[in-house]
Write a protein that holds these residues in place. Structure first.
Motif, PDB file in Angstrom:
ATOM      1  N   LEU A  47       0.837  -1.314  -0.053  1.00 45.51           N
ATOM      2  CA  LEU A  47      -0.003  -0.103  -0.023  1.00 45.51           C
ATOM      3  C   LEU A  47       0.876   1.271   0.107  1.00 45.51           C
ATOM      4  O   LEU A  47       0.705   2.207  -0.915  1.00 45.51           O
ATOM      5  N   PHE A  48       1.851   1.271   0.681  1.00 46.94           N
ATOM      6  CA  PHE A  48       2.640   2.388   0.987  1.00 46.94           C
ATOM      7  C   PHE A  48       3.433   2.597  -0.139  1.00 46.94           C
ATOM      8  O   PHE A  48       3.957   3.634  -0.698  1.00 46.94           O
ATOM      9  N   LEU A  49       4.051   1.476  -1.030  1.00 48.10           N
ATOM     10  CA  LEU A  49       4.682   1.712  -2.297  1.00 48.10           C
ATOM     11  C   LEU A  49       3.971   2.064  -3.227  1.00 48.10           C
ATOM     12  O   LEU A  49       4.304   2.830  -3.980  1.00 48.10           O
ATOM     13  N   GLY A  50       2.713   1.475  -3.437  1.00 51.24           N
ATOM     14  CA  GLY A  50       1.796   2.031  -4.328  1.00 51.24           C
ATOM     15  C   GLY A  50       1.327   3.861  -4.314  1.00 51.24           C
ATOM     16  O   GLY A  50       1.514   4.380  -5.083  1.00 51.24           O
ATOM     17  N   ILE A  51       1.455   4.412  -3.052  1.00 49.52           N
ATOM     18  CA  ILE A  51       1.195   5.655  -2.709  1.00 49.52           C
ATOM     19  C   ILE A  51       2.481   6.268  -3.056  1.00 49.52           C
ATOM     20  O   ILE A  51       2.513   7.466  -3.633  1.00 49.52           O
ATOM     21  N   CYS A  52       3.592   5.838  -2.604  1.00 44.67           N
ATOM     22  CA  CYS A  52       4.923   6.429  -3.155  1.00 44.67           C
ATOM     23  C   CYS A  52       4.984   6.234  -4.590  1.00 44.67           C
ATOM     24  O   CYS A  52       5.518   7.666  -5.184  1.00 44.67           O
ATOM     25  N   SER A 107      -1.336  -8.284  -1.766  1.00 39.99           N
ATOM     26  CA  SER A 107      -0.182  -7.107  -1.893  1.00 39.99           C
ATOM     27  C   SER A 107      -0.330  -6.391  -3.414  1.00 39.99           C
ATOM     28  O   SER A 107      -0.138  -4.952  -3.417  1.00 39.99           O
ATOM     29  N   PHE A 108      -0.805  -6.754  -4.339  1.00 43.42           N
ATOM     30  CA  PHE A 108      -0.953  -6.353  -5.576  1.00 43.42           C
ATOM     31  C   PHE A 108      -2.297  -5.471  -5.424  1.00 43.42           C
ATOM     32  O   PHE A 108      -2.378  -4.272  -5.825  1.00 43.42           O
ATOM     33  N   LEU A 109      -3.259  -5.840  -4.751  1.00 46.18           N
ATOM     34  CA  LEU A 109      -4.608  -4.992  -4.652  1.00 46.18           C
ATOM     35  C   LEU A 109      -4.090  -3.973  -3.956  1.00 46.18           C
ATOM     36  O   LEU A 109      -4.765  -2.899  -4.176  1.00 46.18           O
ATOM     37  N   PHE A 110      -3.452  -3.990  -2.888  1.00 47.39           N
ATOM     38  CA  PHE A 110      -3.083  -2.851  -1.880  1.00 47.39           C
ATOM     39  C   PHE A 110      -2.273  -1.968  -2.672  1.00 47.39           C
ATOM     40  O   PHE A 110      -2.305  -0.674  -2.310  1.00 47.39           O
ATOM     41  N   PHE A 111      -1.330  -2.300  -3.379  1.00 52.94           N
ATOM     42  CA  PHE A 111      -0.536  -1.665  -3.981  1.00 52.94           C
ATOM     43  C   PHE A 111      -1.263  -0.823  -5.096  1.00 52.94           C
ATOM     44  O   PHE A 111      -1.266   0.442  -5.141  1.00 52.94           O
ATOM     45  N   SER A 112      -2.130  -1.283  -5.812  1.00 52.03           N
ATOM     46  CA  SER A 112      -2.874  -0.708  -6.584  1.00 52.03           C
ATOM     47  C   SER A 112      -3.922   0.421  -6.098  1.00 52.03           C
ATOM     48  O   SER A 112      -4.420   1.512  -6.403  1.00 52.03           O
ATOM     49  N   LEU A 113      -4.573  -0.020  -4.772  1.00 54.09           N
ATOM     50  CA  LEU A 113      -5.193   0.703  -4.033  1.00 54.09           C
ATOM     51  C   LEU A 113      -4.353   2.102  -3.648  1.00 54.09           C
ATOM     52  O   LEU A 113      -5.290   3.134  -3.782  1.00 54.09           O
ATOM     53  N   GLY A 114      -3.395   2.132  -2.951  1.00 55.66           N
ATOM     54  CA  GLY A 114      -2.583   3.180  -2.795  1.00 55.66           C
ATOM     55  C   GLY A 114      -2.107   4.046  -3.966  1.00 55.66           C
ATOM     56  O   GLY A 114      -2.494   5.321  -3.870  1.00 55.66           O
ATOM     57  N   TYR A 115      -2.015   3.499  -5.016  1.00 55.91           N
ATOM     58  CA  TYR A 115      -1.579   4.216  -6.278  1.00 55.91           C
ATOM     59  C   TYR A 115      -3.024   4.854  -6.674  1.00 55.91           C
ATOM     60  O   TYR A 115      -2.665   6.312  -6.992  1.00 55.91           O
ATOM     61  N   PHE A 116      -4.074   4.377  -6.819  1.00 55.83           N
ATOM     62  CA  PHE A 116      -5.312   5.053  -7.295  1.00 55.83           C
ATOM     63  C   PHE A 116      -5.826   5.880  -6.728  1.00 55.83           C
ATOM     64  O   PHE A 116      -6.394   6.850  -6.904  1.00 55.83           O
ATOM     65  N   ILE A 117      -5.715   5.807  -5.100  1.00 53.07           N
ATOM     66  CA  ILE A 117      -6.287   6.547  -4.165  1.00 53.07           C
ATOM     67  C   ILE A 117      -5.424   8.060  -4.317  1.00 53.07           C
ATOM     68  O   ILE A 117      -6.062   9.131  -4.316  1.00 53.07           O
ATOM     69  N   ILE A 118      -4.232   7.902  -4.327  1.00 54.36           N
ATOM     70  CA  ILE A 118      -3.306   9.064  -4.720  1.00 54.36           C
ATOM     71  C   ILE A 118      -3.744   9.801  -6.231  1.00 54.36           C
ATOM     72  O   ILE A 118      -3.883  11.072  -6.165  1.00 54.36           O
ATOM     73  N   LEU A 119      -3.857   9.032  -7.080  1.00 53.46           N
ATOM     74  CA  LEU A 119      -4.223   9.526  -8.478  1.00 53.46           C
ATOM     75  C   LEU A 119      -5.479  10.331  -8.189  1.00 53.46           C
ATOM     76  O   LEU A 119      -5.775  11.379  -8.936  1.00 53.46           O
ATOM     77  N   ILE A 120      -6.562   9.748  -7.653  1.00 52.70           N
ATOM     78  CA  ILE A 120      -7.931  10.238  -7.424  1.00 52.70           C
ATOM     79  C   ILE A 120      -7.748  11.757  -6.801  1.00 52.70           C
ATOM     80  O   ILE A 120      -8.211  12.676  -7.234  1.00 52.70           O
ATOM     81  N   LEU A 121      -6.849  11.640  -5.559  1.00 55.25           N
ATOM     82  CA  LEU A 121      -6.585  12.816  -4.794  1.00 55.25           C
ATOM     83  C   LEU A 121      -6.071  13.836  -5.406  1.00 55.25           C
ATOM     84  O   LEU A 121      -6.139  15.117  -5.367  1.00 55.25           O
ATOM     85  N   LYS A 122      -5.262  13.649  -6.414  1.00 50.59           N
ATOM     86  CA  LYS A 122      -4.485  14.557  -7.223  1.00 50.59           C
ATOM     87  C   LYS A 122      -5.289  15.205  -8.001  1.00 50.59           C
ATOM     88  O   LYS A 122      -5.061  16.473  -8.282  1.00 50.59           O
ATOM     89  N   ASN A 123      -6.174  14.699  -8.647  1.00 48.71           N
ATOM     90  CA  ASN A 123      -7.387  15.239  -9.601  1.00 48.71           C
ATOM     91  C   ASN A 123      -8.011  16.114  -8.824  1.00 48.71           C
ATOM     92  O   ASN A 123      -8.749  16.526  -8.073  1.00 48.71           O
TER      93      ASN A 123
END
Length: 123
Positions: A47-52, A107-123
């Protein structure tokens, strides 16, 4: 590698180890698979790596400190492999397959979750 990069990795890994040990000794959950503590830290690391990755920091020192040092030490790939080996030794092949799939899928789902949460918050 210069000495400052080494110091950043060392500092990050120290905090990653402390958090991993805190989770290992304070969150003893006996539901689901036998190895829930390893699953917890691997999912959190993902999750943290997806966010990073989504934040895509340009500061090399932050990347060394957080993703290489902290997350590298927090995640427990060697413990994961050791646990798989123990399941093979105990001839628990079905548990081995389920545990393997559980760790990789979550692990893959939580990486994706962290990644897409940040992308959504950026927009």
């Amino acid at each position: 590698m210069d000495k400052f990069a080494f110091i950043h990795i060392l500092a990050g890994s120290t905090f990653g180890l402390i958090l991993r040990l805190f989770i290992k000794y304070n969150f003893k959950i006996n539901q689901g698979t036998y190895y829930n503590n390893t699953l917890i830290v691997n999912v959190l690391s993902s999750l943290f790596l997806g966010i990073c990755v989504a934040l895509s920091p340009t500061n090399n020192n932050f990347l060394l400190l957080f993703s290489v040092g902290f997350l590298g030490c927090l995640s427990t790939f060697s413990s994961f492999i050791y646990q798989l080996f123990n399941l093979i030794q105990k001839r628990k092949y079905l548990n081995l397959i389920f545990y393997y799939i559980e760790v990789f899928v979550l692990s893959f789902l939580f990486f994706s979750l962290g990644y897409f949460i940040i992308l959504i918050l950026k927009n």
